[in-house]
Design a protein around this motif. Structure first.
Motif, short mmCIF file in Angstrom:
data_model
loop_
_atom_site.label_atom_id
_atom_site.label_comp_id
_atom_site.label_asym_id
_atom_site.label_seq_id
_atom_site.Cartn_x
_atom_site.Cartn_y
_atom_site.Cartn_z
N GLY A 128 -0.98 1.91 12.05
CA GLY A 128 -2.19 1.08 12.02
C GLY A 128 -2.78 0.88 10.64
N LEU A 129 -2.04 1.26 9.60
CA LEU A 129 -2.52 1.10 8.23
C LEU A 129 -2.37 -0.36 7.80
N SER A 130 -3.39 -0.93 7.17
CA SER A 130 -3.28 -2.31 6.74
C SER A 130 -3.63 -2.41 5.26
N VAL A 131 -2.64 -2.70 4.44
CA VAL A 131 -2.83 -2.73 2.98
C VAL A 131 -2.10 -3.93 2.38
N ALA A 132 -2.21 -5.09 3.04
CA ALA A 132 -1.43 -6.26 2.65
C ALA A 132 -1.84 -6.81 1.28
N GLY A 133 -0.94 -7.64 0.71
CA GLY A 133 -1.26 -8.38 -0.51
C GLY A 133 -1.05 -7.62 -1.81
N GLN A 134 -0.18 -6.61 -1.80
CA GLN A 134 0.04 -5.80 -3.00
C GLN A 134 1.14 -6.41 -3.90
N ASP A 135 0.93 -6.31 -5.20
CA ASP A 135 1.96 -6.73 -6.16
C ASP A 135 2.95 -5.60 -6.43
N LEU A 136 2.46 -4.37 -6.36
CA LEU A 136 3.35 -3.22 -6.62
C LEU A 136 2.86 -2.03 -5.81
N ILE A 137 3.80 -1.40 -5.13
CA ILE A 137 3.50 -0.15 -4.41
C ILE A 137 4.28 0.96 -5.08
N ILE A 138 3.62 2.05 -5.34
CA ILE A 138 4.24 3.14 -6.11
C ILE A 138 3.92 4.46 -5.43
N SER A 139 4.87 5.38 -5.45
CA SER A 139 4.61 6.66 -4.80
C SER A 139 5.50 7.78 -5.34
N ASN A 140 4.87 8.92 -5.53
CA ASN A 140 5.62 10.18 -5.72
C ASN A 140 5.31 11.00 -4.47
N PRO A 141 6.05 10.73 -3.39
CA PRO A 141 5.71 11.38 -2.12
C PRO A 141 6.28 12.80 -2.08
N PRO A 142 5.90 13.59 -1.09
CA PRO A 142 6.57 14.88 -0.91
C PRO A 142 8.04 14.59 -0.63
N TYR A 143 8.96 15.26 -1.36
CA TYR A 143 10.37 14.94 -1.14
C TYR A 143 11.30 16.15 -1.10
N ILE A 144 10.73 17.32 -1.01
CA ILE A 144 11.59 18.51 -0.95
C ILE A 144 11.91 18.82 0.52
N LYS A 145 13.19 19.14 0.78
CA LYS A 145 13.57 19.48 2.17
C LYS A 145 12.81 20.73 2.59
#
Ligand code: GLN
Length: 260
Positions: A155-172
């Motif tokens: 249900g997240l609404s974040v439309a209209g972005q030019d750039l999306i960037i993330s350093n998400p959690p990524y360790i197993k």
């Protein structure tokens, strides 16, 4: 004792306890402590392997000051390559709409706000991290939209972005117990990428499909061994110009792709 003497003493104790950057750390502690007693308290905390950055309460990222402490991931030099990649992709255009997901201290989004004059939105779930993030917006004079929510929820609404960037959690999840003591002081929430380490990449890439403008970019920090899997997620979601960039240690560190 003089500051120099306190610094020498702290450096010696750190060195004798096997801390490789003893001299540097001792200098930082003495510069940041107001009194000798406080400097010695810093030493005690460090001997228990609390990260130096938490003890100092402030750390530099991309030439900017960030407030850090228990409850937020410490900005790392590797992540500067993620910011650098985004700056190149934004290509000198100002007022671009940038969304930083899992923003933690806010270091990525704030650096892009400062260096690219981007219109920044920061998404973060942890109340502890959000306290640091708001401090960091203030001290870097950035006026951003802050979304306090969990990116994994619907249900997240974040439309209209030019750039999306993330350093998400990524360790197993299975790797978490083997991390070094300092990293174990950092929030598990910021590190745990689920069973295969890819939970956030799958979710954020899907979200990016409905939130990026055509021609916009999705930029991820990745673990050194995740290039092929993350590039496959981009391909499955129809991105083009999918590219991997290495960090200064020679490890694969960034994957980005363009929304068609
Ligand atoms: N780069 C961090 C580490 O090696 C992990 C950060 C993350 O999971 N996003 O500890």
């Amino acid at each position: 004792m003089s500051d120099r003497a306190v610094e020498r003493k702290i450096a010696e104790v750190l060195h004798n306890n096997g801390f490789p950057s003893a001299g540097f750390e001792a200098r930082q502690m003495v510069l940041s402590a107001k009194t000798e007693t406080e400097a010695m308290q810093f030493l005690e905390r460090r001997l228990r392997h609390e990260p130096l950055q938490y003890i100092l309460g402030e750390w530099e990222f991309y030439g900017l000051p960030f407030s850090v402490g228990p409850g937020v991931l410490i900005p790392r030099p590797d992540t500067e390559v993620v910011v650098e990649t985004a700056i190149k992709l934004l290509n000198g255009q100002s007022n671009m709409r940038v969304l930083d997901i899992c923003s933690g201290s806010g270091c990525i989004g704030i650096a892009l706000g400062v260096h690219c004059n981007a219109e920044v939105t920061l998404l973060e779930k942890s109340p502890d991290a959000l306290r640091f993030l708001r401090d960091n917006l203030k001290c870097n004079h950035i006026d951003a939209t802050v979304l306090e929510c969990d990116v994994l929820e619907d249900g997240l609404s974040v439309a209209g972005q030019d750039l999306i960037i993330s350093n998400p959690p990524y360790i197993k999840t299975s790797v978490l117990p083997s991390l070094e003591r300092e990293v174990k002081c950092e929030p598990k929430m910021a590190l745990d990428g689920g069973e295969d380490g890819l939970v956030f990449y799958r979710r954020i890439t899907e979200l990016a499909r409905s939130s990026l403008k055509s021609g916009g970019y999705l930029v991820f920090e990745i673990g050194f061994d995740q290039r092929d899997e993350v590039m496959a997620i981009f391909r499955r979601n129809g991105f083009e110009d999918i590219t991997c960039v290495k960090d200064y240690g020679g490890n694969d560190r960034v994957v980005f792709g363009k929304m068609i």
